[in-house]
Design a protein around this motif. Structure first.
Motif, PDB file in Angstrom:
ATOM      1  N   MET A  99      76.647 -49.500  -5.567  1.00 29.77           N
ATOM      2  CA  MET A  99      77.160 -48.345  -6.269  1.00 29.77           C
ATOM      3  C   MET A  99      77.542 -48.756  -7.682  1.00 29.77           C
ATOM      4  O   MET A  99      78.120 -49.809  -7.884  1.00 29.77           O
ATOM      5  CB  MET A  99      78.406 -47.796  -5.581  1.00 29.77           C
ATOM      6  N   TYR A 114      74.595 -44.163  -7.067  1.00 28.82           N
ATOM      7  CA  TYR A 114      74.065 -45.202  -6.190  1.00 28.82           C
ATOM      8  C   TYR A 114      72.714 -45.618  -6.749  1.00 28.82           C
ATOM      9  O   TYR A 114      71.813 -44.796  -6.909  1.00 28.82           O
ATOM     10  CB  TYR A 114      73.912 -44.679  -4.759  1.00 28.82           C
ATOM     11  N   ILE A 127      72.158 -43.665   2.237  1.00 26.65           N
ATOM     12  CA  ILE A 127      73.213 -43.580   1.219  1.00 26.65           C
ATOM     13  C   ILE A 127      72.876 -42.507   0.197  1.00 26.65           C
ATOM     14  O   ILE A 127      73.747 -41.758  -0.239  1.00 26.65           O
ATOM     15  CB  ILE A 127      73.442 -44.952   0.549  1.00 26.65           C
ATOM     16  N   ARG A 128      71.616 -42.400  -0.174  1.00 31.49           N
ATOM     17  CA  ARG A 128      71.204 -41.342  -1.108  1.00 31.49           C
ATOM     18  C   ARG A 128      71.479 -39.965  -0.516  1.00 31.49           C
ATOM     19  O   ARG A 128      71.975 -39.068  -1.192  1.00 31.49           O
ATOM     20  CB  ARG A 128      69.732 -41.473  -1.461  1.00 31.49           C
ATOM     21  N   ARG A 169      75.209 -39.305  -0.518  1.00 31.71           N
ATOM     22  CA  ARG A 169      75.684 -38.977  -1.866  1.00 31.71           C
ATOM     23  C   ARG A 169      75.411 -37.510  -2.200  1.00 31.71           C
ATOM     24  O   ARG A 169      76.224 -36.847  -2.837  1.00 31.71           O
ATOM     25  CB  ARG A 169      75.019 -39.872  -2.918  1.00 31.71           C
ATOM     26  N   THR A 191      81.602 -38.514   4.524  1.00 34.37           N
ATOM     27  CA  THR A 191      80.640 -39.217   3.662  1.00 34.37           C
ATOM     28  C   THR A 191      81.247 -40.472   3.055  1.00 34.37           C
ATOM     29  O   THR A 191      80.542 -41.480   2.916  1.00 34.37           O
ATOM     30  CB  THR A 191      80.117 -38.290   2.543  1.00 34.37           C
ATOM     31  N   ARG A 251      81.147 -43.108   5.827  1.00 30.63           N
ATOM     32  CA  ARG A 251      79.756 -43.487   6.142  1.00 30.63           C
ATOM     33  C   ARG A 251      79.125 -44.278   5.006  1.00 30.63           C
ATOM     34  O   ARG A 251      78.410 -45.249   5.266  1.00 30.63           O
ATOM     35  CB  ARG A 251      78.922 -42.239   6.435  1.00 30.63           C
ATOM     36  N   ILE A 252      79.381 -43.901   3.769  1.00 32.86           N
ATOM     37  CA  ILE A 252      78.842 -44.651   2.635  1.00 32.86           C
ATOM     38  C   ILE A 252      79.421 -46.053   2.613  1.00 32.86           C
ATOM     39  O   ILE A 252      78.697 -47.032   2.381  1.00 32.86           O
ATOM     40  CB  ILE A 252      79.087 -43.907   1.303  1.00 32.86           C
ATOM     41  N   SER A 253      80.716 -46.176   2.862  1.00 35.91           N
ATOM     42  CA  SER A 253      81.347 -47.493   2.913  1.00 35.91           C
ATOM     43  C   SER A 253      80.698 -48.359   3.989  1.00 35.91           C
ATOM     44  O   SER A 253      80.381 -49.535   3.747  1.00 35.91           O
ATOM     45  CB  SER A 253      82.838 -47.337   3.186  1.00 35.91           C
ATOM     46  N   GLU A 305      77.653 -47.994   5.299  1.00 37.33           N
ATOM     47  CA  GLU A 305      76.266 -48.284   4.917  1.00 37.33           C
ATOM     48  C   GLU A 305      76.190 -49.341   3.816  1.00 37.33           C
ATOM     49  O   GLU A 305      75.297 -50.183   3.814  1.00 37.33           O
ATOM     50  CB  GLU A 305      75.547 -47.007   4.476  1.00 37.33           C
ATOM     51  N   LEU A 306      77.122 -49.307   2.872  1.00 38.33           N
ATOM     52  CA  LEU A 306      77.133 -50.320   1.815  1.00 38.33           C
ATOM     53  C   LEU A 306      77.456 -51.701   2.377  1.00 38.33           C
ATOM     54  O   LEU A 306      76.858 -52.699   1.959  1.00 38.33           O
ATOM     55  CB  LEU A 306      78.137 -49.945   0.723  1.00 38.33           C
ATOM     56  N   GLU A 339      74.359 -52.818   4.129  1.00 36.02           N
ATOM     57  CA  GLU A 339      73.342 -53.195   3.151  1.00 36.02           C
ATOM     58  C   GLU A 339      73.639 -54.572   2.550  1.00 36.02           C
ATOM     59  O   GLU A 339      72.745 -55.398   2.420  1.00 36.02           O
ATOM     60  CB  GLU A 339      73.276 -52.156   2.033  1.00 36.02           C
TER      61      GLU A 339
END
Length: 144
Positions: free
Chosen positions: A1, A55, A62-63, A66, A127, A130-132, A134-135, A138
């Motif tokens: 990010m 991102y 993640i996209r 977002r 979100t 979930r983004i946290s 997924e990051l 990744e």
């Protein structure tokens, strides 16, 4: 990010705090004519700074998250607009030509900012977590 600059981070935090303070003051019937504007300004600042945090990776999940998060930002702004309408009744003269019109006005605007705010907050929390996740996933997959 892509990280926000220090000024953008401060504006982001200030927008979130202002949005929460405005919603809380309005919900507890304290200075409602001012609180609704605090909520709207805070929501706009929060959503704008959130949209600046991009991102730059290639993970499709993640996209997608977002994009869903930006929907929550628009929901916060719309909740602020509904709150301002609930306080000032700018649009009521347009609807009150008949009993059906007034009924429509009440069913559309009367305290429905709460529903928009709740839906947006749930989407935002989902979100964000979930983004946290997924990051982290990744970064761990690139490290191994």
């Amino acid at each position: 990010m892509k990280q926000l600059t220090k000024v953008e981070s401060i504006v982001y935090l200030l927008g979130g705090i202002t949005m929460v303070a405005g919603a809380g003051l309005y919900a507890f019937l304290l200075i409602q004519p001012i609180a609704c504007w605090l909520m709207l300004v805070g929501a706009i600042l929060f959503a704008l700074m959130q949209s600046r945090q991009r991102y730059l990776g290639t993970v499709l999940a993640i996209r997608r998250l977002r994009k869903i998060m930006s929907l929550a930002g628009w929901g916060f702004i719309l909740a602020g607009i509904f709150m301002v309408e609930d306080a000032y009744h700018f649009l009521r003269p347009i609807f009150t030509g008949s009993l059906d019109g007034y009924s429509s006005y009440v069913s559309i605007f009367h305290h429905n900012w709460v529903i928009l705010l709740l839906i947006s907050a749930v989407i935002e929390m989902y979100t964000t977590h979930r983004i946290s996740y997924e990051l982290k996933r990744e970064s761990s997959s690139t490290n191994t």
